[in-house]
Design an enzyme around this catalytic site. Structure first.
Site, PDB file in Angstrom:
ATOM      1  N   ALA A   1       4.153 -45.924  -7.308  1.00 42.33           N
ATOM      2  CA  ALA A   1       4.178 -46.636  -8.588  1.00 42.33           C
ATOM      3  C   ALA A   1       4.920 -47.952  -8.418  1.00 42.33           C
ATOM      4  O   ALA A   1       5.936 -48.021  -7.720  1.00 42.33           O
ATOM      5  CB  ALA A   1       4.869 -45.771  -9.651  1.00 42.33           C
TER       6      ALA A   1
ATOM      7  N   CYS B   1       6.871 -33.681 -15.224  1.00 44.04           N
ATOM      8  CA  CYS B   1       5.634 -33.052 -15.697  1.00 44.04           C
ATOM      9  C   CYS B   1       5.848 -31.574 -15.993  1.00 44.04           C
ATOM     10  O   CYS B   1       5.051 -30.947 -16.673  1.00 44.04           O
ATOM     11  CB  CYS B   1       4.552 -33.217 -14.658  1.00 44.04           C
ATOM     12  SG  CYS B   1       5.035 -32.510 -13.098  1.00 44.04           S
TER      13      CYS B   1
ATOM     14  N   TRP C   1       6.310 -42.605 -10.735  1.00 38.13           N
ATOM     15  CA  TRP C   1       7.622 -43.248 -10.629  1.00 38.13           C
ATOM     16  C   TRP C   1       8.785 -42.288 -10.796  1.00 38.13           C
ATOM     17  O   TRP C   1       9.923 -42.654 -10.533  1.00 38.13           O
ATOM     18  CB  TRP C   1       7.757 -44.337 -11.693  1.00 38.13           C
ATOM     19  CG  TRP C   1       7.350 -43.895 -13.073  1.00 38.13           C
ATOM     20  CD1 TRP C   1       6.142 -44.122 -13.682  1.00 38.13           C
ATOM     21  CD2 TRP C   1       8.124 -43.112 -13.999  1.00 38.13           C
ATOM     22  NE1 TRP C   1       6.124 -43.539 -14.924  1.00 38.13           N
ATOM     23  CE2 TRP C   1       7.327 -42.909 -15.153  1.00 38.13           C
ATOM     24  CE3 TRP C   1       9.409 -42.575 -13.970  1.00 38.13           C
ATOM     25  CZ2 TRP C   1       7.748 -42.190 -16.254  1.00 38.13           C
ATOM     26  CZ3 TRP C   1       9.838 -41.846 -15.075  1.00 38.13           C
ATOM     27  CH2 TRP C   1       9.023 -41.663 -16.201  1.00 38.13           C
TER      28      TRP C   1
ATOM     29  N   GLU D   1       0.762 -28.135  -3.803  1.00 38.40           N
ATOM     30  CA  GLU D   1       1.627 -28.889  -2.897  1.00 38.40           C
ATOM     31  C   GLU D   1       2.870 -28.059  -2.610  1.00 38.40           C
ATOM     32  O   GLU D   1       3.425 -27.434  -3.516  1.00 38.40           O
ATOM     33  CB  GLU D   1       2.027 -30.228  -3.539  1.00 38.40           C
ATOM     34  CG  GLU D   1       0.841 -31.162  -3.712  1.00 38.40           C
ATOM     35  CD  GLU D   1       1.259 -32.562  -4.128  1.00 38.40           C
ATOM     36  OE1 GLU D   1       2.084 -32.701  -5.053  1.00 38.40           O
ATOM     37  OE2 GLU D   1       0.767 -33.513  -3.505  1.00 38.40           O
TER      38      GLU D   1
ATOM     39  N   ARG E   1      16.551 -32.280 -16.976  1.00 40.27           N
ATOM     40  CA  ARG E   1      16.398 -32.708 -15.578  1.00 40.27           C
ATOM     41  C   ARG E   1      15.534 -33.957 -15.551  1.00 40.27           C
ATOM     42  O   ARG E   1      14.496 -34.035 -16.195  1.00 40.27           O
ATOM     43  CB  ARG E   1      15.729 -31.600 -14.755  1.00 40.27           C
ATOM     44  CG  ARG E   1      15.347 -31.991 -13.346  1.00 40.27           C
ATOM     45  CD  ARG E   1      14.817 -30.784 -12.581  1.00 40.27           C
ATOM     46  NE  ARG E   1      14.354 -31.143 -11.251  1.00 40.27           N
ATOM     47  CZ  ARG E   1      13.067 -31.148 -10.889  1.00 40.27           C
ATOM     48  NH1 ARG E   1      12.125 -30.822 -11.767  1.00 40.27           N
ATOM     49  NH2 ARG E   1      12.716 -31.474  -9.649  1.00 40.27           N
TER      50      ARG E   1
ATOM     51  N   GLU F   1      -2.187 -33.463  -9.132  1.00 37.03           N
ATOM     52  CA  GLU F   1      -1.004 -32.928  -9.821  1.00 37.03           C
ATOM     53  C   GLU F   1      -0.840 -33.754 -11.082  1.00 37.03           C
ATOM     54  O   GLU F   1      -0.371 -34.895 -11.025  1.00 37.03           O
ATOM     55  CB  GLU F   1       0.226 -33.039  -8.925  1.00 37.03           C
ATOM     56  CG  GLU F   1       0.133 -32.281  -7.623  1.00 37.03           C
ATOM     57  CD  GLU F   1       0.107 -30.768  -7.841  1.00 37.03           C
ATOM     58  OE1 GLU F   1      -0.147 -30.047  -6.888  1.00 37.03           O
ATOM     59  OE2 GLU F   1       0.382 -30.331  -8.982  1.00 37.03           O
TER      60      GLU F   1
END
Ligand SMILES: NC(=O)C1=CN([C@@H]2O[C@H](COP(=O)(O)OP(=O)(O)OC[C@H]3O[C@@H](n4cnc5c(N)ncnc54)[C@H](O)[C@@H]3O)[C@@H](O)[C@H]2O)C=CC1
Ligand SMILES: O=C(O)[C@H](O)CS(=O)(=O)O
Length: 494
Positions: A189, A297, A163, A471, A291, A263
């Protein structure tokens, strides 16, 4: 320390911005009404999305599989042209996308615009990458034959996204999949699904074949993955989210040996040395921590500051945090928006109280607000102890947890003392120290005097239990390709 909420004034949404966001929501074709989507800043219900069951999910697999047969035969130029058109359409709708992201996820409009720039960069990158010639022609070492290598689409890809970056996490997966010639079924999500529905709508407007990208939303994501990942038409899974869910998906992917990109979670160390440029270190830490409201993550999770610079650094960082305007992401000048839900806010209170109980000093923040929305103040904790929850867990919120250190070796040892290995940060003006520490950090990503390392041209991903695969950049395309070779017998003809 008790959980406290304060009545400090929160910035409210700008009426015109709210109208803009809601007009975009009205323009989204939502096939059915099932699950309520809420604005995290106001707790209002802003839309209802489909609650697809297993039957609908497998029907989507069938539609994507059928559309994928033609897409796999498309020329590289056709794929590139469609991706360029999608990029252009997304950019043309930057304000629509940014207002929608703020409305459903809570982040400030300025950050949402930044996410649109970041997310569309992936579409442009793979529009350009799609026509890159891949494969080669080589001779066997002992002669007598030649080897031709080529790449082909891996097949139907199931994409599952979190999300926190509703657009970027979708385009970072859809764009390379399409460039490689793959059809996709994407499950966003349910907290922030609208941006994916809208972005895919813009893709179809731009010429992406209508059934090539299937969007599924469901309140039973476990049943969804158990059904689609075991379907023999599915050949790939790409997931961004927590490590526990990633493990579960890898178990399911193992049944049919699916190509898997993961990820996953992070616990990023950020190290500030005495020889850092103070302002650069404060600016970089501010960015790496706040941020996305810290809901990233790669957010700076453990901040290690060397003894000689620590007092000046922590005072300067606390001053910056104390000045951040908090409020509705669609408000004028908001610097920190609402967190995604009330559980996140409760977790921030718990983290703060636990750290202070164990000896940390609260320099600023540490409180919520009397509001229907999910707000928590930008918080700086100094002298955090290693047994504190914030020193061991992924905070995923606006708490800067500072620990002191004395030697470089000590900092590296403590930084690596985690099962995660996604991102790390180092601030020093000594190039040798910067590169030596970067080499020593057990992470897939290192920010050197840089608080936001992510870039569409970089191979984003983790090591250890932060994930598998990459990615972005050309490595991100290979995640959706099979590499094959032909061995051609040769003989003299003259
Ligand atoms: N490595 C990376 O790039 C990122 C990692 N994350 C990680 O994700 C977590 C926070 O994001 P969340 O969305 O709360 O993570 P989450 O893992 O709870 O959910 C991520 C997605 O997986 C879906 N999901 C959950 N269980 C599932 C199942 N059994 N089968 C299929 N889908 C399932 C959710 O509906 C959502 O779409 C944090 O741990 C954060 O570190 C978040 C963003 C980026
Ligand atoms: O969701 C996240 O945290 C992202 O992967 C981080 S970034 O790529 O947007 O920096």
């Amino acid at each position: 320390m008790t959980i406290t909420n304060v009545a400090a004034p929160l910035i409210t949404a700008d009426a015109a911005s709210l109208r803009h966001a809601d007009a975009v929501i009205q323009s989204i074709n939502l096939p059915s009404q099932g699950i309520a989507v809420q604005d995290p800043a106001t707790a209002e219900t802003i839309a209802h999305i489909p609650d697809a069951g297993v039957e609908a999910a497998l029907e989507a697999v069938g539609k994507a599989d059928a559309a994928g047969a033609d897409w796999a035969k498309s020329s590289l130029r056709q794929r590139a042209d469609v991706l360029h058109a999608w990029y252009d359409n997304l950019v043309a709708h930057t304000e629509d996308l940014a207002h929608l992201i703020s409305r459903e996820m809570g982040k400030p409009l300025a950050e949402a615009r930044g996410e649109v720039k970041y997310g569309t960069d992936f579409v442009r990158w793979y529009a350009e990458e799609a026509v890159r010639p891949a494969g080669n022609f080589r001779d066997t070492p002992d002669g007598g034959a030649s080897l031709l290598t080529r790449r082909s689409p891996v097949g139907l890809a199931v994409l599952i996204t979190p999300w926190n970056f509703p657009l970027a996490m979708a385009t970072r997966k859809i764009a390379p999949a399409l460039a490689a010639g793959c059809p996709v079924v994407i499950k966003p999500a349910t907290l922030t699904p609208l941006t994916t529905y809208f972005a895919v709508q813009l893709a179809i407007e731009a010429g992406v074949p209508e059934e090539l990208i299937q969007v599924i939303t469901t309140s039973n994501s476990g049943a969804f993955s158990e059904a689609v990942l075991l379907d023999p038409r599915v050949r790939k899974v790409s997931f961004t989210g927590s490590t526990p869910v990633g493990r579960r998906l890898l178990e399911l992917a193992s049944r049919n040996v699916l190509r898997s990109s993961m990820e996953l979670g992070g616990n990023a160390p950020l190290i500030v040395f005495n020889d850092a440029d103070l302002q650069r270190a404060v600016d970089g830490t501010f960015a790496a921590k706040l941020r996305n409201g810290g809901q990233s993550c790669i957010g700076a999770n453990r901040i290690y500051v060397q003894d000689g610079i620590a007092d000046d650094f922590t005072a300067a960082l606390a001053e910056r945090f104390a000045q951040v305007p908090v409020g509705n992401g669609l408000g004028q000048g908001t610097g920190l928006g609402a967190l995604i839900d009330d559980r996140a806010v409760a977790q921030m209170h718990t983290y703060t109280n636990n750290a202070v109980t164990l000896g940390a000093t609260l320099l600023t923040g540490g409180h919520g607000y009397d509001s229907a929305g999910n707000f928590f103040a930008p918080t700086v904790l100094d002298h955090v102890t290693e047994d504190s929850d914030v020193a061991k867990s992924e905070i995923f919120g606006p708490i800067a947890a500072i620990q002191r250190f004395t030697t470089e070796t000590e900092a590296i040892t403590r930084a690596n003392a985690t099962e995660f290995g996604l991102a790390g940060y180092v601030f020093t003006e000594n190039l040798d120290r910067a590169l030596n520490v970067a080499d020593s950090l057990e992470t897939g990503i290192v920010g050197i005097n840089q608080g936001v390392p992510s870039n569409a041209g970089a191979p984003f991903g983790g090591i250890k239990q932060s994930g598998l695969g990459r990615e972005g950049s050309s490595e991100g395309l290979e995640e959706y390709e099979n590499i094959r070779f032909y061995n051609v017998a040769r003989r003299a003809t003259a």
